[in-house]
Design an enzyme around this catalytic site. Sequence first.
Site, short mmCIF file in Angstrom:
data_model
loop_
_atom_site.label_atom_id
_atom_site.label_comp_id
_atom_site.label_asym_id
_atom_site.label_seq_id
_atom_site.Cartn_x
_atom_site.Cartn_y
_atom_site.Cartn_z
N HIS A 148 170.90 -31.76 22.97
CA HIS A 148 169.88 -30.73 22.90
C HIS A 148 170.45 -29.37 22.50
O HIS A 148 169.68 -28.42 22.28
CB HIS A 148 169.15 -30.60 24.25
CG HIS A 148 170.04 -30.10 25.35
ND1 HIS A 148 170.73 -30.94 26.19
CD2 HIS A 148 170.34 -28.84 25.76
CE1 HIS A 148 171.42 -30.24 27.06
NE2 HIS A 148 171.19 -28.95 26.83
N ASP A 170 171.58 -38.02 26.27
CA ASP A 170 171.49 -36.67 25.71
C ASP A 170 172.88 -36.20 25.26
O ASP A 170 173.31 -35.09 25.57
CB ASP A 170 170.89 -35.72 26.74
CG ASP A 170 170.54 -34.36 26.11
OD1 ASP A 170 170.40 -34.32 24.87
OD2 ASP A 170 170.42 -33.37 26.85
N SER A 222 175.33 -25.42 28.97
CA SER A 222 175.24 -26.84 28.68
C SER A 222 176.49 -27.29 27.92
O SER A 222 176.91 -26.66 26.95
CB SER A 222 173.99 -27.13 27.85
OG SER A 222 173.84 -28.51 27.64
#
Length: 1254
Positions: A148, A170, A222
């Site tokens: 993402h 992910d 992230s």
Amino acid sequence: MNYIPTQTFYGRRWRPRPAFRPWQVSMQPTPTMVTPMLQAPDLQAQQMQQLISAVSALTTKQNVKAPKGQRQKKQQKPKEKKENQKKKPTQKKKQQQKPKPQAKKKKPGRRERMCMKIENDCIFEVKLDGKVTGYACLVGDKVMKPAHVKGTIDNPDLAKLTYKKSSKYDLECAQIPVHMKSDASKYTHEKPEGHYNWHHGAVQYSGGRFTIPTGAGKPGDSGRPIFDNKGRVVAIVLGGANEGARTALSVVTWTKDMVTRVTPEGTEEWSAALMMCILANTSFPCSSPPCYPCCYEKQPEQTLRMLEDNVNRPGYYELLEASMTCRNRSRHRRSVTEHFNVYKATRPYLAYCADCGDGYFCYSPVAIEKIRDEAPDGMLKIQVSAQIGLDKAGTHAHTKIRYMAGHDVQESKRDSLRVYTSAACSIHGTMGHFIVAHCPPGDYLKVSFEDADSHVKACKVQYKHDPLPVGREKFVVRPHFGVELPCTSYQLTTAPTDEEIDMHTPPDIPDRTLLSQTAGNVKITAGGRTIRYNCTCGRDNVGTTSTDKTINTCKIDQCHAAVTSHDKWQFTSPFVPRADQTARRGKVHVPFPLTNVTCRVPLARAPDVTYGKKEVTLRLHPDHPTLFSYRSLGAEPHPYEEWVDKFSERIIPVTEEGIEYQWGNNPPVRLWAQLTTEGKPHGWPHEIIQYYYGLYPAATIAAVSGASLMALLTLAATCCMLATARRKCLTPYALTPGAVVPLTLGLLCCAPRANAASFAETMAYLWDENKTLFWMEFAAPAAALALLACCIKSLICCCKPFSFLVLLSLGASAKAYEHTATIPNVVGFPYKAHIERNGFSPMTLQLEVVETSWEPTLNLEYITCEYKTVVPSPFIKCCGTSECSSKEQPDYQCKVYTGVYPFMWGGAYCFCDSENTQLSEAYVDRSDVCKHDHASAYKAHTASLKATIRISYGTINQTTEAFVNGEHAVNVGGSKFIFGPISTAWSPFDNKIVVYKDDVYNQDFPPYGSGQPGRFGDIQSRTVESKDLYANTALKLSRPSPGVVHVPYTPTPSGFKYWLKEKGSSLNTKAPFGCKIKTNPVRAMDCAVGSIPVSMDIPDSAFTRVVDAPAVTDLSCQVVVCTHSSDFGGVATLSYKTDKPGKCAVHSHSNVATLQEATVDVKEDGKVTVHFSTASASPAFKVSVCDAKTTCTAACEPPKDHIVPYGASHNNQVFPDMSGTAMTWVQRLASGLGGLALIAVVVLVLVTCITMRR
């Protein structure tokens, strides 16, 4: 692609990343001892080579030959002139970099420093349009980047790799280039519970979840790795879910054989997405607008309009910061007062105040807008119209207050600021429009300060301040010593927060003093301001001017002048009209957010405790009102609570089931009653009666009364039979004149001697005359003897089992089948079973419930909390009408009032002949405290039981968790166990429950969309931040008072606050069966209800073969001491002989007693001591050691302690138990009375038979 990295390393740890080489490095191996020859480079290349050599010595330990042509390509500046001048700045720059570490203001902690060392190698920034959006990590032989995270890895070698994407995890993954494998970090699947490290400090791992303190992580993190203390990667961060004080991390981690992704509920991805804003239909990054009107200092009005156009965009605050700091694609130097910059685009204002301190209204520069009291520590957050911490120019000045004086902004000293309730308040923090102060209870609130002319400016409002303390004690002063409880408080920080207030363009301020009459003309004095004027004399006398202007042939009463200024914002106050009807607005952060903290609360003095028989007396000494409560731990809790404010004495009944009481903020105390009494169960009859009277008074009275009555009846019957026999014997002689009573009969009956037929003669006469009567005479005594024998036999047979009746359904020591058993669902209650198998020595299996948890399946209906009424500034349409428009706001109300004539401090707001109209609006929104103080309404469904059970058999002693559903199997030491389903389908939770903080309430609530004003659920939403807010508060608007600008309204008091006062006791304090109610998740712990069936499959390997086990013989038992109804109060010595030493299973084969030991060590010709617990006064139970068995018989005494802090570990009794001594006395009494009665019956039968013969 396999997402489990391969552990490929080259004997290195935590080494810095090699410097970027301006040439391509040859990957062919070179001999380690050969030093490549370099041609003489220039000075700059020589310095670079020295730096590369130093770095290479720390990393690869090899020197690489640099191609000549490629080295000349890498020059940052193409200019070749003034090489000596280039060298000096380079040296200067190096000299300036040396003290750089000392210039850091905040030194990272140990965990941060450790992570920085490792991250220097293994992570790379991911950038999009020059902005870091996340990170990629080198783990094992792979480079991993969250899918993402948009952008490109900031490394040319990694950026050109081909990545494979997995939506399940992910992640995007690729093989690491060979020359970068030495940069990768190790990884591990071993994750014991504890603390780990990442870029922002400590990460706690517990229950399969990684959590951090809220605020430690943010979007942009992230892809960051989490390390253990050895520098190995245990997980990669993808995002986080805010759970109040802590944030649960969404991570990708590894198990032994696979990759797993942990995603908590409510997770948000932590990719720093690029925020875009608009200007004239053109998009641009909010953090760096390329346009000219983006600096407030250059074009303030155009900048405010741009901000209003982007107020609802996610990047609004980035645009606001860029506009206020005037940075445009350039490096901005941060300041500790940077968050004060926004206030230079705002201004204070004058607002209507009903009481300015002297009982009269005024337009006050310190008008009170809002008062918030969500913090239970007595802190108030007050919003006023003045601005604190700023000078009149709008720059940060902690010692100043700026306020509006007419059309001008003035400043004063902050030291003159005062806040009052019933007494002066202590001010803890100020910034902008907000004051945080600790105030004593009171019925009003007053804020004042001294202006530049030393005049007191004040505003006073009616306000009931009565803070509710935290915990179970209503204290006033913070204690020196106590306990820390979770609470909320206003954090004294001025940094940007999640809270915000709306700002809008200020209205035109009328001012009659701007007009002056001069020789029939009206002169407008601008004074450097922009004046909007309107005169009814003549034509075209309407407009704006920034210079003095004269209106010819006109009067002051025919003109209206107002100061207009649209280059500042001011707060959207309901006491000040807005400039236009359109909903153009801005917003700024609110300081001093409400946060979760811990508050120190006092601990009430421990009560004086006196233990009595089945009761406890507490003498309470409260220093302030303190809550006292208790409940029973049985099926009927009978909860009780009261507030105690003076010395009191309370007597609590205590049963064998136990009670729990809590005094103030002290932890709850649990007590159990023991079967204590006076007398002795093995003494004289009066001592035995006293013993049983103390235990079972009603049963004892009934038994003694019955026995006494039976004895009296037996004696009376005996006397009656003897008297009847005497009368029958003497009657014939009394009726016969001159008869002489025989000598034997005379002696027996005290009568004269007489002659009569003998027994033989009488029976011979009956045989000759009436044989039927003969057999009846013979059968009567025989029947009487048989009947008496049966009665005595029945009495003896019934009394003996009467002493050993126990509750078999809860047997903790009953012998179980090999594959099935039933254990009581009672925490700490041991269950033991004796398992025998052919060819093996017997084994004792012990099962003990350590912890149980009933977890219902919950469906969140909505959350409800306190609401706030949002009242925008009214819009006043001069000389015209306005109309309401519908808006998507909860409980939105809008009304237009005609015939209003509002006044402001400078004069009438409108100047026209026709009527004016005011558009008033109001709607409902969640209060800012909802994030910390709200109740959740759930529908509860079937509860599942999860138990922690300690299993012991043979050499295995292990604790395991299992779902008690009859399906979930657990393996303990090679044995398979299946628990459940539980014997009773019970749950302490109703179909509808309400969860508030750490309390749970069985309570009905209205469904979503059906709330009632003033009741629980008057506002409803799925979460504290969702957009589906429903409200029904009966909000009503009222007509404004003449001449005053305001928006009067009448809301219904908050249903949530009403519920807090009337909610009653929570399930935590009144749950049956001693349940402990917990939240997060909602569950009931350690409920003592029902039984748990167990199916087990134990292999032969768990047993000891007979040939390997000791052979025990001559086993005997002697009880040394025994106290019944006490926790293992019996001690027995087992004597034995054996052929060899070893371990033997010891077990009680009766429910009468429970042994504490499961195995014992035996020696040749030895003794072993075991402890047992029993509820019987005369227990007799069979004990086995290996294959040998014996019977233990004891005479137990009652316990000495009336009350103990632990429950019994033995079976309870259904009927009173009778000791062996009591049975002996009963048998003796029955035998004596029975003997007398038998003699009387025999005499009567004989006399009757003799008399009937005559």
